[in-house]
Every structure is written in structure tokens, then in C-alpha cells.
Design an enzyme around this catalytic site. Sequence first.
Site, PDB file in Angstrom:
ATOM      1  N   SER A   1      16.018 -45.684  84.140  1.00 27.79           N
ATOM      2  CA  SER A   1      17.179 -45.055  83.052  1.00 27.79           C
ATOM      3  C   SER A   1      18.340 -44.719  83.896  1.00 27.79           C
ATOM      4  O   SER A   1      18.436 -44.171  84.768  1.00 27.79           O
ATOM      5  CB  SER A   1      16.564 -43.827  82.328  1.00 27.79           C
ATOM      6  OG  SER A   1      17.342 -42.967  81.735  1.00 27.79           O
TER       7      SER A   1
ATOM      8  N   TYR B   1      11.601 -35.433  82.160  1.00 30.02           N
ATOM      9  CA  TYR B   1      11.380 -36.919  81.781  1.00 30.02           C
ATOM     10  C   TYR B   1      12.212 -37.704  82.715  1.00 30.02           C
ATOM     11  O   TYR B   1      11.653 -38.566  83.616  1.00 30.02           O
ATOM     12  CB  TYR B   1      12.131 -37.168  80.453  1.00 30.02           C
ATOM     13  CG  TYR B   1      12.413 -38.417  80.315  1.00 30.02           C
ATOM     14  CD1 TYR B   1      11.425 -39.536  79.897  1.00 30.02           C
ATOM     15  CD2 TYR B   1      13.629 -38.615  80.175  1.00 30.02           C
ATOM     16  CE1 TYR B   1      11.883 -40.972  79.657  1.00 30.02           C
ATOM     17  CE2 TYR B   1      14.234 -39.981  79.973  1.00 30.02           C
ATOM     18  CZ  TYR B   1      13.383 -41.113  79.802  1.00 30.02           C
ATOM     19  OH  TYR B   1      13.937 -42.269  79.885  1.00 30.02           O
TER      20      TYR B   1
ATOM     21  N   LYS C   1      11.540 -40.683  86.139  1.00 24.42           N
ATOM     22  CA  LYS C   1      12.152 -41.957  86.443  1.00 24.42           C
ATOM     23  C   LYS C   1      12.479 -41.845  87.905  1.00 24.42           C
ATOM     24  O   LYS C   1      12.344 -42.899  88.643  1.00 24.42           O
ATOM     25  CB  LYS C   1      13.303 -42.166  85.530  1.00 24.42           C
ATOM     26  CG  LYS C   1      12.721 -42.272  83.984  1.00 24.42           C
ATOM     27  CD  LYS C   1      12.245 -43.437  83.743  1.00 24.42           C
ATOM     28  CE  LYS C   1      11.846 -43.779  82.272  1.00 24.42           C
ATOM     29  NZ  LYS C   1      10.771 -44.713  82.209  1.00 24.42           N
TER      30      LYS C   1
HETATM   31  N1  UFG Z   1      23.970 -36.570  69.830  1.00 20.15           N
HETATM   32  C1  UFG Z   1      24.334 -35.941  68.498  1.00 20.15           C
HETATM   33  N2  UFG Z   1      23.551 -35.643  67.488  1.00 20.15           N
HETATM   34  C2  UFG Z   1      22.373 -36.102  67.506  1.00 20.15           C
HETATM   35  C3  UFG Z   1      21.904 -36.723  68.524  1.00 20.15           C
HETATM   36  C4  UFG Z   1      22.784 -36.993  69.655  1.00 20.15           C
HETATM   37  O1  UFG Z   1      25.635 -35.664  68.692  1.00 20.15           O
HETATM   38  O2  UFG Z   1      21.497 -35.994  66.471  1.00 20.15           O
HETATM   39  C5  UFG Z   1      24.927 -36.858  70.853  1.00 20.15           C
HETATM   40  C6  UFG Z   1      24.505 -36.364  72.320  1.00 20.15           C
HETATM   41  O3  UFG Z   1      24.958 -35.077  72.333  1.00 20.15           O
HETATM   42  C7  UFG Z   1      25.078 -37.606  72.975  1.00 20.15           C
HETATM   43  C8  UFG Z   1      24.810 -38.773  72.199  1.00 20.15           C
HETATM   44  O4  UFG Z   1      24.837 -38.403  70.828  1.00 20.15           O
HETATM   45  O5  UFG Z   1      26.408 -37.188  73.435  1.00 20.15           O
HETATM   46  C9  UFG Z   1      23.663 -39.704  72.512  1.00 20.15           C
HETATM   47  O6  UFG Z   1      22.453 -38.949  72.518  1.00 20.15           O
HETATM   48  P1  UFG Z   1      21.226 -39.654  72.548  1.00 20.15           P
HETATM   49  O7  UFG Z   1      20.194 -38.573  72.301  1.00 20.15           O
HETATM   50  O8  UFG Z   1      20.973 -40.554  71.505  1.00 20.15           O
HETATM   51  O9  UFG Z   1      20.816 -40.224  73.769  1.00 20.15           O
HETATM   52  P2  UFG Z   1      20.966 -39.624  75.210  1.00 20.15           P
HETATM   53  O10 UFG Z   1      22.325 -40.286  75.908  1.00 20.15           O
HETATM   54  O11 UFG Z   1      21.124 -38.050  75.240  1.00 20.15           O
HETATM   55  O12 UFG Z   1      19.626 -40.090  76.099  1.00 20.15           O
HETATM   56  C10 UFG Z   1      19.222 -41.454  76.315  1.00 20.15           C
HETATM   57  C11 UFG Z   1      17.853 -41.528  76.188  1.00 20.15           C
HETATM   58  C12 UFG Z   1      17.324 -40.929  77.290  1.00 20.15           C
HETATM   59  C13 UFG Z   1      17.942 -41.375  78.723  1.00 20.15           C
HETATM   60  C14 UFG Z   1      19.583 -41.248  78.564  1.00 20.15           C
HETATM   61  C15 UFG Z   1      20.049 -41.916  79.929  1.00 20.15           C
HETATM   62  O13 UFG Z   1      17.335 -40.917  74.925  1.00 20.15           O
HETATM   63  O14 UFG Z   1      15.940 -41.386  77.205  1.00 20.15           O
HETATM   64  O15 UFG Z   1      20.051 -41.782  77.546  1.00 20.15           O
HETATM   65  O16 UFG Z   1      21.510 -41.624  80.009  1.00 20.15           O
HETATM   66  F1  UFG Z   1      17.481 -40.745  79.685  1.00 20.15           F
END
Ligand code: UFG
Length: 340
Positions: free
Chosen positions: A124, A149, A153
Site C-alpha cells: 500500500s 495496519y 505492510k
Molecule cells: N474522507 C472524507 N470523508 C470520509 C472518508 C474519507 O473526507 O467519510 C477523505 C479522507 O480524509 C481522505 C480521502 O477522503 O482525504 C480518502 O480517504 P479514504 O479513507 O478513502 O482513503 P485513505 O487515503 O485514507 O486510505 C486508503 C486506504 C488505506 C491505505 C491508504 C494508502 O484505505 O488502506 O489509502 O494511501 F493505506
Amino acid sequence: MKVLVTGGLGFIGSHTVVALLEHGYDVVVIDNLYNSKEVVKDRIKEITHKDFKTVIADVQNEVELEKIFKEDKIDAIIHFAGYKAVGESVSKPVEYYENNLDSTFALLKMMKKYGTKNFVFSSSATVYGEPKRVPMYEIDPVTEATSPYGETKVMIERILKDVAKVNPDYNIALLRYFNPIGAHKSGLLGEDPNGIPNNLLPYIAKVATGQLKEVSVFGNDYDTPDGTGVRDYIHVVDLAKGHVLALKKLETKPGLCIYNLGTGKGTSVLEMIHYYEEACGHKIPYVIKERRAGDIATSYANCDKAKEELGFTCDYSVLDACKDGYHFQVEEEKRKAEGK
Ligand code: UFG
């Protein structure tokens, strides 16, 4: 070539099994249904018109795992199975380290005992931690991850690098995924987490179909063009294709290799909501909330290496992914209403 896919009924796993079957690989799946449903197996068969063996068991169940290696000559393993909820990992570190590391050890033992030489690991972008620069390159330092988590990785990558050093006949690909989204065109496969989704796209999908009221946008004061977080969202079908290309690369006996799998383009939370509105044809309500702990402002990949060495390019746009994701969500809800 026979490929063991761990977690092959999950979101990325199921799309990869489709791609493998379509490219003529023999597939054996092991999945404990922790975050997946057995019906996915039938749906993969419906899409591909191909059969494959599925073992419903935990990868850590060494008796069941060994049976697979005894019955079938496994040429390669693609290891998806693992716990993956960032927030949950903070409150359950022992479970995360134990599950994710032990399943990898179980597979490495089988490789040694049964002579399997090829391994593809679901890593990841989280291994880059708080990135020093964007886009991120494979040569950038792997630092402390921002969650247990993520740390699993980092650790598994480290273990696999050490294993590769003493086994020059092993071929190992570490695939660093950015943000996989979307669904299969058929509407049969996609991402439908139980409970309230943690990730942005599954959350938007449930707001779009009226199951949740509004999207919470976690922060609009980041140093990004519109203040909201920027990510590299990749269509899961493109990501699945990346695994087939990685397997082909392993056939050239490269030893250990590392690839970012993303699109190379960043999209903000607000842009994502607007794409989804275009995909579903109506407004998506949202509210601005506080930043979510542990989030970074911007993450997107440099994908030149995967392009040059694997021939990896993306066929689908973020809008395509939103359309396919929405289609899946609507179909899945119909199926649920019909009790399927
Ligand atoms: N976000 C919101 N509202 C939500 C959920 C997310 O505004 O309800 C925002 C977050 O703050 C972030 C973006 O949307 O800016 C993406 O968030 P995600 O939770 O969809 O994804 P992440 O980038 O946080 O995490 C993902 C995977 C992880 C991995 C990571 C690697 O879920 O497993 O990418 O960069 F580790």
C-alpha cells in the site's frame, strides 16, 4: 500456471481472480469470508464462465493451507488476505500484527516446503508514511507508517525483502496500491463493507443511494487546491490488470521488484463528490468536518516504473469508476432487497 489467491473473494481479490481467469491462469482461492461473501465465487463464474477451486478457510489454518499445496502444484501466490481498516488497527494492534504477519509466515513456509517461487504482495501507499514529496516514487523512503495496519505492510515488505536476499530463485513483487475504487462493469462485483464505511467512495455510494444522509468531508484547510484531501483513485479493474502484468514480470525472474499502482493523478474529496454526482445524476449532500486523525494532505503515485517495466497503464477514469461503483451499489441493494 496455477495461482493461489488469498482473500480472492474480497474487493480487489475478486476482480483480480476475474482478470487471471480471463488471461488463462488456473486459480485456487483461499478466503475466510471475514470481509467477503461466498456468493462472490458464483458471480466470478457468471462473469468469466470459468470454474476454479475455492477453499473457505483462514490462511493461518496450516492444515487447510497445506492441503492446497499437496493437492495442487502452486506456481505463484497473490496475497491479498489481511485486516485493512486503518482506524480499527489503532485500537486492535495485536490482532492486526498477528493476523497480517502470521498469514504471510504461513505462506512463506509453504513456499519453502513445496517449491513455490513466485509471490505477489498487496502492499500500500501507506508504506510511504508522511510523504517527503508527491508524487511518490518507489525509491522514496519507506518510513514509519501512520497506523498499525500500515506498519504491517511496512513489516511484511521488509520480511519479503530479507527472504528474497537469501532465496535468489524467488521472484517477489511488492505492489503498492493507491486508492482502489469502482466495481466490475457487470454490477456483480464491488465494494460493500458491513456497517458504516470508513473509506470515502463506499461512503459516498451509500449517500448516493439514500442509506446515509450526507458525506462528512474531513477537513477543508489542507494545503491543496480546494483545501480537501487529495488521493490517487484507481479503478479496481485497472488494479486487477496490474496483478496479471506483475505475474508476467515474475516469469522473467526479476528477483524482488516494487511497483506503485495508481493513476499518477490526484483528485480532491470535493472533486470526487462532484464526479459521483455526475455518475448518479443527482446532488450528494455533504458537510465539512474536522480533519481525521492520521490523514495526510496529498498522496499520488508516480507510475513510470510500472508503465516502463510492466506495460501498466490505466484504461478507466475516475468518472468511469464512480459510474461503475454506483451501478454496483444500486444492483447490490436490489439483490439485498430480494434476499439474494
Ligand atoms: N474522507 C472524507 N470523508 C470520509 C472518508 C474519507 O473526507 O467519510 C477523505 C479522507 O480524509 C481522505 C480521502 O477522503 O482525504 C480518502 O480517504 P479514504 O479513507 O478513502 O482513503 P485513505 O487515503 O485514507 O486510505 C486508503 C486506504 C488505506 C491505505 C491508504 C494508502 O484505505 O488502506 O489509502 O494511501 F493505506
